[in-house]
Design an enzyme around this catalytic site. Structure first.
Site, mmCIF file in Angstrom:
data_model
loop_
_atom_site.group_PDB
_atom_site.id
_atom_site.type_symbol
_atom_site.label_atom_id
_atom_site.label_comp_id
_atom_site.label_asym_id
_atom_site.label_seq_id
_atom_site.Cartn_x
_atom_site.Cartn_y
_atom_site.Cartn_z
ATOM 1 N N ARG A 125 -16.356 -0.508 29.985
ATOM 2 C CA ARG A 125 -16.301 -0.752 28.541
ATOM 3 C C ARG A 125 -17.544 -1.536 28.137
ATOM 4 N NH1 ARG A 125 -11.826 -5.631 28.053
ATOM 5 N NH2 ARG A 125 -13.395 -7.223 27.715
ATOM 6 N N ASN A 182 -15.020 -5.935 19.545
ATOM 7 C CA ASN A 182 -14.338 -6.880 20.426
ATOM 8 C C ASN A 182 -15.392 -7.653 21.194
ATOM 9 O OD1 ASN A 182 -11.666 -7.723 21.628
ATOM 10 N ND2 ASN A 182 -12.757 -7.178 23.503
ATOM 11 N N GLU A 183 -15.400 -8.948 20.988
ATOM 12 C CA GLU A 183 -16.283 -9.819 21.784
ATOM 13 C C GLU A 183 -17.705 -9.266 21.879
ATOM 14 O OE1 GLU A 183 -14.210 -10.207 25.488
ATOM 15 O OE2 GLU A 183 -12.743 -11.596 24.660
ATOM 16 N N GLU A 192 -6.828 -14.207 21.140
ATOM 17 C CA GLU A 192 -6.335 -13.903 22.486
ATOM 18 C C GLU A 192 -6.305 -15.178 23.307
ATOM 19 O OE1 GLU A 192 -8.600 -10.998 24.718
ATOM 20 O OE2 GLU A 192 -8.921 -9.783 22.940
ATOM 21 N N GLU A 202 -7.156 -3.912 34.471
ATOM 22 C CA GLU A 202 -6.491 -5.143 34.045
ATOM 23 C C GLU A 202 -4.997 -5.120 34.336
ATOM 24 O OE1 GLU A 202 -7.925 -5.746 30.032
ATOM 25 O OE2 GLU A 202 -9.698 -6.771 30.818
ATOM 26 N N HIS A 258 -3.438 -8.587 34.664
ATOM 27 C CA HIS A 258 -3.723 -9.615 33.657
ATOM 28 C C HIS A 258 -2.486 -10.086 32.903
ATOM 29 C CE1 HIS A 258 -8.260 -9.893 33.378
ATOM 30 N NE2 HIS A 258 -8.017 -9.121 34.410
HETATM 31 C C1 GAL Z 1 -10.667 -10.426 26.886
HETATM 32 C C2 GAL Z 1 -10.787 -9.062 26.235
HETATM 33 C C3 GAL Z 1 -9.540 -8.265 26.434
HETATM 34 C C4 GAL Z 1 -9.144 -8.279 27.877
HETATM 35 C C5 GAL Z 1 -8.956 -9.693 28.327
HETATM 36 C C6 GAL Z 1 -8.514 -9.765 29.773
HETATM 37 O O1 GAL Z 1 -11.864 -11.087 26.965
HETATM 38 O O2 GAL Z 1 -11.057 -9.168 24.855
HETATM 39 O O3 GAL Z 1 -9.772 -6.949 26.002
HETATM 40 O O4 GAL Z 1 -10.132 -7.668 28.644
HETATM 41 O O5 GAL Z 1 -10.170 -10.387 28.187
HETATM 42 O O6 GAL Z 1 -8.240 -11.054 30.181
#
Ligand code: GAL
Length: 689
Positions: free
Chosen positions: A115, A153-154, A308, A356, A359
């Protein structure tokens, strides 16, 4: 301070997080909404990485599934934070536009398969990003479930390819005007680096030996500005399509630092952040507070949104460390106490596979019959009981702080340039250390940009800022002259904004204000410590740095002790204080260790007359924060310790509806949120286990 069109005010706190329904069959979506309702979830962020599902071939769109997701969520009373999926172009995009893939400094062009793989300056990428944002805005921009736009995103993929090179040259022409000026700023009369044509200027690609530091810093500045242009384009497309929902993009803390957040924040309707704690234990609690204070400050003290945080585990070196439900609650309240309009998580449902898979999620692999899901149900109930906190006050900041810390992404980038006098200089560690010291001693803290109005603060800390421009110097001088206190760490102001050393002695542009002149730098080796003798007190200890300081008007408050690694600096000035106008400028010439820093900042707060959140002593590892709202003040008490505490004062706990007039017991690892009229009349005492 950033000015936004409106303030992000919600009638309740948001709870929920990233939701990726495309990973699951539609039957699961229906179950998801049932479970969301059960847990009190009221916000789901969708579309973050959905580009390939929304546009499976160039120009061919499939929105039916997203229509259904919107309807399913809306029917369940769940609001939608809609992301534009532009952080991850689909594989067809690479085939159609290979030049729009990013190139690393080593010249290697990346390919899809993960990504964040895009060249932000590539025209094909920018127009594809605008097109998908426009389609989404036209289709969902006025949907009643839409809470906010989450652009991209970020942001943070750096590109060193041909499109970046062209855009970098245009940016440099705007910044420096002429090639002559660029040569001056980059100090190219060195190693035959002089440019005679703009065409020869490249991104700082891999080169034989040490790269040019100013070139590297300008590239970081450019990359931030270039990504900001990309964000603005999407925001404007969304607005042009008639959507009025607030627009944000999620910043990233603590280490993903590719944006100059002050200028970005001014372009957003609401600032939001993804905050992943990189330490467990007490330092994790301090870190949550740090991220929250920074993000609130980026948004000018206005309400912001925690977009997040991790749900059931934290990524720490080598493992995914478990997060208990109690910790999830306290961390969430720490963000809300500091101005977040809610607590969103990554993510709703733990993925079955993929990069992930481990996660976590609000619904873990074990499913809803789990200790952690039950914890999230309790969190949902807790956040629902705090709805009155969400409405901001008519005037004034959400959190009142007497102390501010200067933050600038450029300070971080400048400290990352090559060949500084010590490779142990660490901007982020210095800033976090300063914040931690104030957090431990119960002071509310804002962050400020260099050059910002400092008149609201009694004490301003500058925990190293290598490059300082004239506007920042004027701001610091004005603050001190008009009665404020300023405290400066070493390696601050030694250079100007082009990283040119200010001649005549360090700290260059801050010499007059600090009343000192530093002639020699004595960086320390790993493990070496210097001790600073104070009149009548335990010495302070410092690491990483020491230097030869001559007072030029400043009073010496500590000297280097022969007992440490001071060498021939023993007996010389180590910390000073300089009265200027009605205020005082303090300087310390080493990076104080944790306990010493805590003592030093406590003394600075006393000298400056800064007041902590509560006037009386608060037990160790108990955090108190006051957030103002239209409904009065709320005192958050977060008990990170292993002992219960008793909170006594004029107010009622919103989590339990119990009055604290006669004392409210808050269990070890527990929390309380008290509606109150102010800071007076409160006490917090540790109880036996
Ligand atoms: C963030 C990201 C998410 C996901 C997450 C995993 O930085 O925006 O999409 O990857 O980390 O911890």
């Amino acid at each position: 301070m950033p000015s936004r069109a409106r303030r992000f005010s919600t009638s309740r706190l948001l709870f929920g997080g990233d939701y990726n329904p495309e990973q699951w069959p539609p039957e699961v979506w229906v179950r998801d909404v049932e479970l969301m309702r059960r847990a009190g979830v009221n916000a789901a962020t969708i579309g973050v990485f959905s580009w390939a599902e929304l546009e499976p071939q160039e120009g061919e769109y499939e929105f039916d599934w997203m229509d259904r997701v919107f309807e399913t969520l809306h029917a369940g009373g769940i609001g939608v934070v809609l992301a534009t999926p532009t952080a991850s172009p689909p594989p067809w995009f690479t085939r159609a536009h290979p030049d729009a893939m990013p190139v690393g400094p080593d010249g290697v062009r990346l390919s899809h398969g993960s990504r964040d793989t895009y060249a932000v300056s590539a025209p094909a990428y920018r127009s594809a990003a605008r097109a998908i944002a426009q389609r989404l805005a036209e289709r969902y921009g006025n949907h009643p479930a839409l809470l906010a736009w989450h652009v991209h995103n970020e942001y943070g993929t750096l590109d060193f390819g041909e499109h970046a090179a062209a855009a970098f040259r245009r940016w440099l022409q705007r910044r420096h005007g002429t090639l002559e000026e660029l040569n001056r700023a980059w100090y190219t009369a060195f190693w035959s680096q002089r440019y005679s044509s703009w065409e020869d200027v490249l991104p700082p690609r891999a080169t034989q030996y040490i790269p040019n530091p100013t070139h590297a810093l300008d590239f970081r500045r450019f990359s931030s500005d270039e990504m900001l242009d990309a964000l603005r384009e999407q925001r404007d497309v969304i607005r042009a399509a008639g959507s009025t929902a607030p627009v944000t993009t999620n910043f990233m803390l603590p280490t993903w630092n590719h944006l100059e957040q002050w200028s970005w924040s001014a372009e957003l309707d609401v600032v939001s952040v993804d905050h992943y704690l990189d330490t467990v234990g007490p330092d994790g609690e301090a870190h949550a507070a740090y991220g929250a204070d920074l993000t609130r400050s980026f948004g000018g003290g206005e309400p912001w949104l925690l977009m997040e945080q991790s749900s059931t585990s934290s990524t720490v070196p080598g493992r995914r460390a478990h997060k208990s439900p109690e910790r999830v609650l306290r961390n969430s309240l720490s963000y809300v106490a500091r101005g977040s309009q809610g607590a969103l998580f990554f993510q709703w449902r733990a993925p079955a596979a993929g990069a992930e898979a481990w996660h976590g999620g609000i619904v873990p692999h074990a499913g809803e019959d789990s200790r952690s899901f039950r914890g999230f149900e309790r969190l949902g109930a807790a956040l629902a009981s705090l709805a009155e906190v969400a409405e901001p006050p008519a005037r004034g900041p959400l959190v009142e702080a007497d102390v501010a810390i200067v933050w600038h992404a450029e300070g971080w980038w400048a400290t990352e340039t090559a060949q500084l006098p010590s490779d142990r200089l660490d901007y982020s560690a210095a800033v976090r250390g300063a914040h931690r010291a104030l957090w431990q001693t119960g002071f509310a803290v804002d962050f400020v940009a260099p050059g910002a109005d400092l008149s609201r603060y009694r004490l301003v800390l500058v925990p190293s800022l290598f490059a300082v421009d004239e506007a920042a110097v004027r701001g610091f001088e004005e603050h001190v002259r008009s009665g404020g206190h300023l405290a400066v760490w070493p390696f601050t102001g030694y250079a100007d904004e082009h990283l040119h050393v200010v001649p005549g002695g360090y700290p260059g542009r801050l010499r007059d204000l600090l009343g000192v002149r530093v002639e020699e730098l004595h960086p320390l080796a790993d493990g070496e410590r210097v001790l600073l003798s104070l009149d009548g007190g335990e010495p302070l200890s410092g690491r990483v740095w020491s230097e030869l300081v001559s007072p030029e008007g400043a009073e010496v408050v500590a000297t280097y002790s022969p007992a440490g690694a001071a060498g021939d600096l023993a007996g010389e000035a180590a910390a000073t204080r300089h009265r200027v106008g009605a205020g005082t400028a303090h300087y310390v010439s080493t990076f104080l260790e944790e306990e010493s820093l805590r003592r030093w900042t406590t003394s600075l707060c006393e000298q400056a007359g800064a007041r902590p959140v509560l006037d009386g002593a608060v037990p160790e590892r108990v955090e108190v924060v006051r957030r103002r709202s239209a409904n009065g003040e709320h005192l958050f008490v977060l008990n990170h310790s292993e002992l219960p505490v008793r909170v006594t004062g004029p107010g009622t706990d919103l989590l339990t509806s119990v009055s604290a007039e006669r004392g409210l017991r808050v269990e070890a690892s527990g929390a309380a949120v008290l509606r109150t009229a102010g800071r007076e009349g409160w006490s917090v005492q540790a109880l036996p286990a």
